[in-house]
Design an enzyme around this catalytic site. Sequence first.
Site, PDB file in Angstrom:
ATOM      1  N   GLU A   1       0.880  -1.168   0.000  1.00  0.00           N
ATOM      2  CA  GLU A   1       0.000   0.000   0.000  1.00  0.00           C
ATOM      3  C   GLU A   1       0.914   1.212   0.000  1.00  0.00           C
ATOM      4  O   GLU A   1       1.549   1.536   1.001  1.00  0.00           O
ATOM      5  CB  GLU A   1      -0.921  -0.006   1.222  1.00  0.00           C
ATOM      6  CG  GLU A   1      -2.149   0.872   1.026  1.00  0.00           C
ATOM      7  CD  GLU A   1      -2.102   2.161   1.796  1.00  0.00           C
ATOM      8  OE1 GLU A   1      -1.666   3.179   1.208  1.00  0.00           O
ATOM      9  OE2 GLU A   1      -2.472   2.161   2.969  1.00  0.00           O
TER      10      GLU A   1
ATOM     11  N   CYS B   1      -2.189   8.699   3.497  1.00  0.00           N
ATOM     12  CA  CYS B   1      -2.117   8.103   2.161  1.00  0.00           C
ATOM     13  C   CYS B   1      -3.419   8.278   1.403  1.00  0.00           C
ATOM     14  O   CYS B   1      -3.427   8.393   0.174  1.00  0.00           O
ATOM     15  CB  CYS B   1      -1.744   6.624   2.239  1.00  0.00           C
ATOM     16  SG  CYS B   1      -2.840   5.646   3.287  1.00  0.00           S
TER      17      CYS B   1
END
Length: 460
Positions: free
Chosen positions: A230, A264
């Site tokens: 990720e 993020c």
Amino acid sequence: MSYTLKCISPIDGSVFAERPTLSLDEAKTAAARGRAAQAAWAARPLQERVDLVMAGVAAVGAMNDEIVPELAHMMGRPVRFGGEFGGFNERASYMAGIAEQALAPIEVGEDATFKRYIKRVPLGLVLVVAPWNYPYMTAINTVAPALIAGNTVMLKHATQTLLVGERMARAFHEAGVPEDVFQNVFLSHDTTSDLIAAKAFDFVNFTGSVGGGKAMERAAAGTFTGIGLELGGKDPGYVMEDADVDAAVDTLIDGAMFNSGQCCCGIERIYVHESLYDSFLEKALAVVRGYKLGNPLEAETTIGPMANIRFAREVRAQISEAVEAGATAHIDTFAEDDGGIYLTPQILTDVTHDMRVMRDESFGPVVGIMKVKDDEEAIALMNDSDFGLTASLWTNDLARAERVGDRIETGTVFMNRADYLDPGLCWTGCKQTGRGGGLSIIGYHNLTRPKSYHLKKVTK
């Protein structure tokens, strides 16, 4: 070779914590202990593993009064926001609640002659490499389901949040999880890569930069070790002409600025229908101008420093380059802006996709806002990115949101919300955001492997 990791506090530049790294031999020994402990851990009843993990989660919660100021010291999040235990507990609890269903054998069929089914079995030893920006929540995304599924876990946390893994391991051990089943380790990048290349792990889950993800893939090349990544994001918001403007402003600007923009799945670019553009911008500017930049240990602070000076320099560079190229910066410099790690949150207009601030991950308190005329233009701009983690759509038309969402290259489509991780959904991305997926039933599938049973009952 061992050396010392140092957490430099963004509050004042002092060394807040330091820990020696393990040598390669020490790290290999730790991995061997984790691998040796896995079979006995997996042999325990599922409910026992669930209960022990949730006891560990509760033990972390009991530390929250200490954790909140500690996080402020390590990475700069204001204490007024109370830490991460809410999300930490929500994610672990959800994964605990679906464990029996997610890990249940798939029954293919049974009659007088055959019994056939597919089991989900643990992978073995899982390495979790966690980031500093949401250090508890990002770690528990993998730690909880990995342990519940019967894996053993080694956690390597970011230097910026050096004490997080140590606290988690202590809490879980006090709750009864064996020390070799869940280990916190301090490792250098080189030692981490060497361990992966030596096939020390059965799965590696990494959350971090695109460069870090590439390093993980290089280390694992030829080992057939599974990797979940990720990585970066450049998440868009799209405000359609029928949107609730006040709600859109409150959520999207918070999604862009909360945690000093260090998320993020934070909102890094906003596209607003031309009919609402002026109203949206006016309201957004009022929100940001009301922020209080300062020491995160002070209750009135709403936006703290960046976690590291190099992150602040990158944000300043992107803003400066955009302004030089014709962008308009709307927020006057805050009095508390020191030209370094404490920086003014910024809203930019007159931006284009030729500017890095609209293409590269900013990971800071800046957002560019562009006017669009229709869905086609918005979709083209949202997809004009190397990243694909989330996209936030603002409309009162569910069917329209679904149609637009189907055309966006992203891992998650939000309607009338943003910057939230729902543990019932797979947390995943596309393009340079990475591969694999965490949480949900799919998260369990990625932390186990299928094992088929074809059992013939008779031979005549």
